[in-house]
Design a protein around this motif. Structure first.
Motif, PDB file in Angstrom:
ATOM      1  N   GLU A 118       1.018  -1.249  -0.442  1.00  0.00           N
ATOM      2  CA  GLU A 118      -0.298   0.186  -0.204  1.00  0.00           C
ATOM      3  C   GLU A 118       0.855   1.007   0.104  1.00  0.00           C
ATOM      4  OE1 GLU A 118      -3.430   0.428   3.453  1.00  0.00           O
ATOM      5  OE2 GLU A 118      -3.933  -1.624   2.190  1.00  0.00           O
ATOM      6  N   VAL A 164       2.069   2.001  -3.481  1.00  0.00           N
ATOM      7  CA  VAL A 164       0.921   2.458  -4.658  1.00  0.00           C
ATOM      8  C   VAL A 164       0.543   4.279  -3.516  1.00  0.00           C
ATOM      9  CG1 VAL A 164      -1.371   2.350  -4.218  1.00  0.00           C
ATOM     10  CG2 VAL A 164      -0.499   0.342  -4.091  1.00  0.00           C
ATOM     11  N   ARG A 165       0.796   4.513  -2.714  1.00  0.00           N
ATOM     12  CA  ARG A 165       0.649   5.870  -2.764  1.00  0.00           C
ATOM     13  C   ARG A 165       2.023   6.316  -2.914  1.00  0.00           C
ATOM     14  NH1 ARG A 165      -0.514   3.040   2.621  1.00  0.00           N
ATOM     15  NH2 ARG A 165      -2.338   3.744   3.155  1.00  0.00           N
ATOM     16  N   ALA A 177       1.528   7.040  -6.318  1.00  0.00           N
ATOM     17  CA  ALA A 177       0.475   8.186  -7.138  1.00  0.00           C
ATOM     18  C   ALA A 177       0.501   9.591  -6.851  1.00  0.00           C
ATOM     19  CB  ALA A 177      -1.359   8.305  -5.863  1.00  0.00           C
ATOM     20  N   LEU A 189      -3.586   2.585  -7.206  1.00  0.00           N
ATOM     21  CA  LEU A 189      -4.527   4.000  -6.402  1.00  0.00           C
ATOM     22  C   LEU A 189      -6.010   3.405  -6.523  1.00  0.00           C
ATOM     23  CD1 LEU A 189      -4.021   6.795  -3.210  1.00  0.00           C
ATOM     24  CD2 LEU A 189      -6.222   6.858  -4.985  1.00  0.00           C
ATOM     25  N   GLN A 220      -8.064   0.175  -6.356  1.00  0.00           N
ATOM     26  CA  GLN A 220      -7.530   0.062  -5.025  1.00  0.00           C
ATOM     27  C   GLN A 220      -8.944   0.307  -4.823  1.00  0.00           C
ATOM     28  OE1 GLN A 220      -6.284  -2.980  -4.101  1.00  0.00           O
ATOM     29  NE2 GLN A 220      -3.921  -2.230  -3.500  1.00  0.00           N
ATOM     30  N   MET A 266      -7.314   4.221   0.452  1.00  0.00           N
ATOM     31  CA  MET A 266      -6.624   4.590  -0.230  1.00  0.00           C
ATOM     32  C   MET A 266      -7.401   6.027  -0.667  1.00  0.00           C
ATOM     33  SD  MET A 266      -3.891   3.539  -1.115  1.00  0.00           S
ATOM     34  CE  MET A 266      -3.662   2.019  -0.607  1.00  0.00           C
TER      35      MET A 266
END
Length: 813
Positions: free
Chosen positions: A267, A270-271, A274, A282, A285, A297
């Protein structure tokens, strides 16, 4: 080392590496180990019926070639025909070869270890790395041997080499060592090794960068290492940059993209993606992740800073999903969705996407909801912010139902509910709801609905009170709203501001602040400019509070270039000029207004503003102000004091002579000046007004023509006024205005001026033959209002298009 290893291996050779490595032996090689066909050490020795031993693969290939060519099956060594092609495994020989190979490989690995140090020559290091690659590719078990031999840290240490070839070969070797071996990957990830490898992503040499990407891609197949790679500062940013690069090797770009897909399992990664412009993971998700991931998210999306293009894409992708969460989720989920929607609704195109996805009804419901399921006030403020964002998108809000009875956002009861909420909440939500009303009053299709609701609810007094709010955002929203309302509620606003509470003073104070030009100042002066200009009470209060002196000082500062570079300078200047023109409507009733104009020589200032090209409103309001000033000239002109006649002259008037007085105004027959009596014959005012008659904006033309008409008005010498127009070449432009017939107001004004001009017999004679002028006057006579028709009739008599019966019937009314 090369001598010990036979010296025949050239690391730059293009021949088969495996062949060279087969020749690198520490123990002597026995002839029995070598296949007669391949001349290589056998791995799977098999024996024929005649006792000859071969590598299984090579003898099978021999038999196949014999069959395909139709030859007899013979032994390749003895060439004697074989009765059987059965192959008997030579197990003892194979075991002996394997033991011999293991002893050699162990010894060779030891030699490699001794070469893997920064003091070794480049060729020795490259040869050692090649050998490590060879044995690891030869058998998966050898990767375990390499790890047990402590080779991995030694290879990593060679990344410090000054040789680019060595560094590239190290990265390549590490990739081979860790392929499909999780234990080796874990060992490689110890310490700062991964960080060191990531640094190669920024190297200018593309070969090193390519090898680093390949190695990191292999490491990213491990979930633990995915998290570690992502935790290294700049790693994801560089990888995202590679995927959009057009100069990188296409295979490197593909590997970088696949690596990012592997990193998406974490995660935090993913942040980071983004934050660095790779939003798809993101958003995926939010759409497909488990509830807790969706929540996490969505929360993060609400904190991201996005450019407008990205906001539109996000709105299209997850807008509907976020709206559904906002409508039906628990309070924690609703908060996350609201914050995300607040982020992506802050530009016009994305707001429209959200409106089409159905955001408006749940937003309004959340704002007005009371009871157990209502939002806390902090979230109502977020809802109000989103509503303000979408309302300012310019959408048609009269067509979107938001209530059970097909109400819309501009229905009277909805607007009244907004007004009620404004009066009963804190500054934060009050500001956002005022911004909602600002958006609704920005459109000509919805402003009247809002005006009707405000009038019916009597809310104007409470709205005016926000002018004095201590919070700047609240004041700005309030003033902007009142500015939008002022063209439709001018008198109500003037009445509210004319009291003694101090709101008028607050507006003047805002305008007076010498801090550049702000949106609040432009809105404040725009609000004052829109108030009824003939409200004498308001003008007197502004005079008493020194408002016009402040306006003059700000105008002069702009003229002198002290204030520039602001995007609000044009609306601010337009508002200032219009506010200043207001004082000219009070000249007849207010001596202090006359004194203000004289003291500051406002006539000269307005004449100067006639040449503000590109600022139509400034030119129009300046011309209107000059009309008012010029109308007052006949009352301010000082008429000459004539000496009283003597005794004889009083008895015999025929014996007296009128004294000749020079220097009098030809128009007003007295002593005139621009400053004292506002006479337009000074300061080239007439020429500049005539120049505006061909303006593309008919309102500017109308104002200029109205100002010019004052030199032909009753109470002045009309004949001299016509001469002034002749001298300034103004006759033809005035006639052209009539001929163009652009608007009804212009025609009415032009007919009046033309009739006055045609009272000059010479001019009437000159233009009487112009059929276009006659047609225009006839058209005004036939289609104008009652007053225009009367004036057109007189004009037609001047050019002999209608008979003049006044001499025949002198006594008729």
């Amino acid at each position: 080392m090369a001598e010990n290893w036979d010296g025949s291996y050239d690391p730059g050779s293009q021949s088969d590496d495996s062949y060279h490595f087969e020749r690198l032996h520490i123990e002597p090689i026995y002839d029995a180990f070598v296949c007669p066909l391949t001349k290589l050490v056998m791995r799977d020795p098999v024996t024929l019926e005649n006792g000859q031993t071969f590598e299984r693969e090579s003898i099978e290939k021999w038999f196949k070639e014999c069959r395909e060519s139709g030859r007899k099956l013979v032994c390749p060594l003895t060439l004697k025909e074989l009765k059987s092609t059965d192959l008997k495994p030579s197990i003892a020989l194979r075991n002996t070869i394997e033991e011999w190979t293991a002893r050699n490989e162990a010894a060779q690995l030891d030699m490699a270890r001794r070469s893997l140090n920064l003091s070794s020559s480049e060729s020795d290091v490259l040869l050692a790395l090649k050998y490590v690659q060879h044995i690891c590719q030869k058998s998966r078990a050898n990767k375990h041997i390499a790890r047990s031999a402590g080779l991995i840290p030694m290879i990593v240490d060679m990344l410090k080499s000054s040789s680019r070839k060595v560094r590239c070969k190290v990265l390549e070797t590490l990739r081979i060592v860790v392929e499909e071996n999780d234990e080796n990957k874990e060992m490689l990830a110890e310490g700062d090794t991964v960080r060191t490898i990531v640094k190669f992503l920024s190297h200018e040499q593309s070969k090193e960068r390519e090898e680093a990407v390949s190695l990191l891609y292999e490491l990213s197949k491990s979930e633990v290492l995915s998290e570690k790679i992502g935790s290294i500062n700049g790693a994801i940013l560089m990888l995202v940059g590679m995927t959009s690069s057009k100069s990188e090797n296409i295979l490197t770009v593909e590997k970088a993209d696949k690596m990012l897909e592997n990193l998406e399992r974490c995660e935090n990664n993913v942040r980071q993606m983004a934050e660095n412009g790779r939003l798809k993971p993101l958003l995926t998700q939010i759409l497909e992740g488990p509830p807790e991931t969706k929540l996490s998210m969505a929360n993060f999306l609400g904190e991201l800073v996005l450019n407008n293009d990205v906001k539109v894409q996000v709105a299209k992708t997850v807008g509907s999903s976020l709206i559904n969460i906002m409508k039906s989720g628990n309070m924690q989920s609703r908060e996350a969705a609201l914050k995300a929607l607040n982020q992506i609704s802050s530009c016009e195109p994305s707001s429209k996407v959200l409106l089409e996805a159905g955001i408006l009804p749940p937003l309004v419901k959340d704002l007005f909801a009371v009871g157990a399921n209502q939002l806390p006030m902090r979230l109502k403020e977020v809802s109000a912010t989103i509503l303000a964002n979408v309302v300012n998108s310019g959408y048609d809000f009269d067509s979107i139902p938001v209530g059970s009875d097909h109400q819309t956002l501009v229905s009277e009861d909805i607007v009244c509910s907004l007004l009620h909420l404004i009066s009963n909440t804190g500054p934060g939500i009050e500001c956002k709801l005022l911004q909602v009303l600002v958006g609704l009053t920005s459109s000509s299709s919805t402003v009247l609905n809002v005006v009707a609701a405000i009038k019916s609810s009597g809310a104007i007094i409470s709205l005016v009170q926000f002018i004095e709010a201590p919070q700047k955002d609240l004041r700005v929203a309030s003033v902007r709203l009142l500015q939008h309302l002022s063209p439709h509620m001018g008198q109500e606003l003037a009445d509210a501001l004319r009291g003694t509470v101090g709101q008028l003073g607050s507006l003047i104070k805002v305008i007076s602040e010498n801090i550049g030009i702000t949106e609040e100042q432009a809105a404040a002066v725009g609000l004052l400019a829109d108030l009824p200009e003939r409200d004498l009470g308001l003008t007197r209060q502004m005079l008493d509070e020194g408002a016009f002196e402040i306006v003059i000082s700000r105008v002069l500062a702009i003229r002198q270039g002290e204030t520039k570079g602001s995007r609000f300078v044009t609306p601010f200047l337009e508002g200032l000029v219009r506010v200043l023109a207001r004082v000219t409507f009070a000249l007849e009733d207010e001596p202090s207004a006359i004194e203000l104009c004289r003291r500051n020589n406002l006539t000269a200032l307005f004449i100067e503003f006639l040449q503000s090209n590109g600022l139509d409103n400034v030119q129009m309001n300046s011309a209107t102000a000059l009309e008012n000033l010029s109308q007052e000239s006949k009352n301010l002109t000082k008429l000459p004091d004539l000496p009283k006649p003597g005794f004889c002259a009083s008895i015999f008037p025929c014996l007296s002579k009128q004294p000749v007085i020079t220097g009098l105004c030809r128009l007003h027959r007295g002593t005139c000046s621009l400053r004292e009596s506002f006479c337009l014959l000074e300061g080239q005012a007439v020429e500049k007004l005539v120049a505006l008659l061909d303006h593309t904006n008919e309102k500017v033309v109308e104002a200029a023509l109205a100002a010019l008409s004052t030199i032909l008005d009753d109470g002045v010498d009309i004949e001299q006024g016509v001469l002034v127009l002749c001298e300034t070449e103004g006759i033809k432009p005035i006639l052209d205005v009539l001929l163009e017939n652009r608007t009804e107001n212009l025609r009415r004004r032009a007919v009046w001026v033309v009739e006055r001009i045609l009272r000059s017999d010479e001019i009437a004679y000159e233009v009487s033959g112009d059929p276009n002028l006659s047609t225009a006057l006839v058209d005004a006579f036939q289609h104008g209002d009652y007053r225009t028709r009367q004036i057109a009739e007189r004009a037609l008599k001047h050019v002999d298009r209608l008979p003049n019966f006044s001499g025949v019937f002198p006594n008729m009314g």
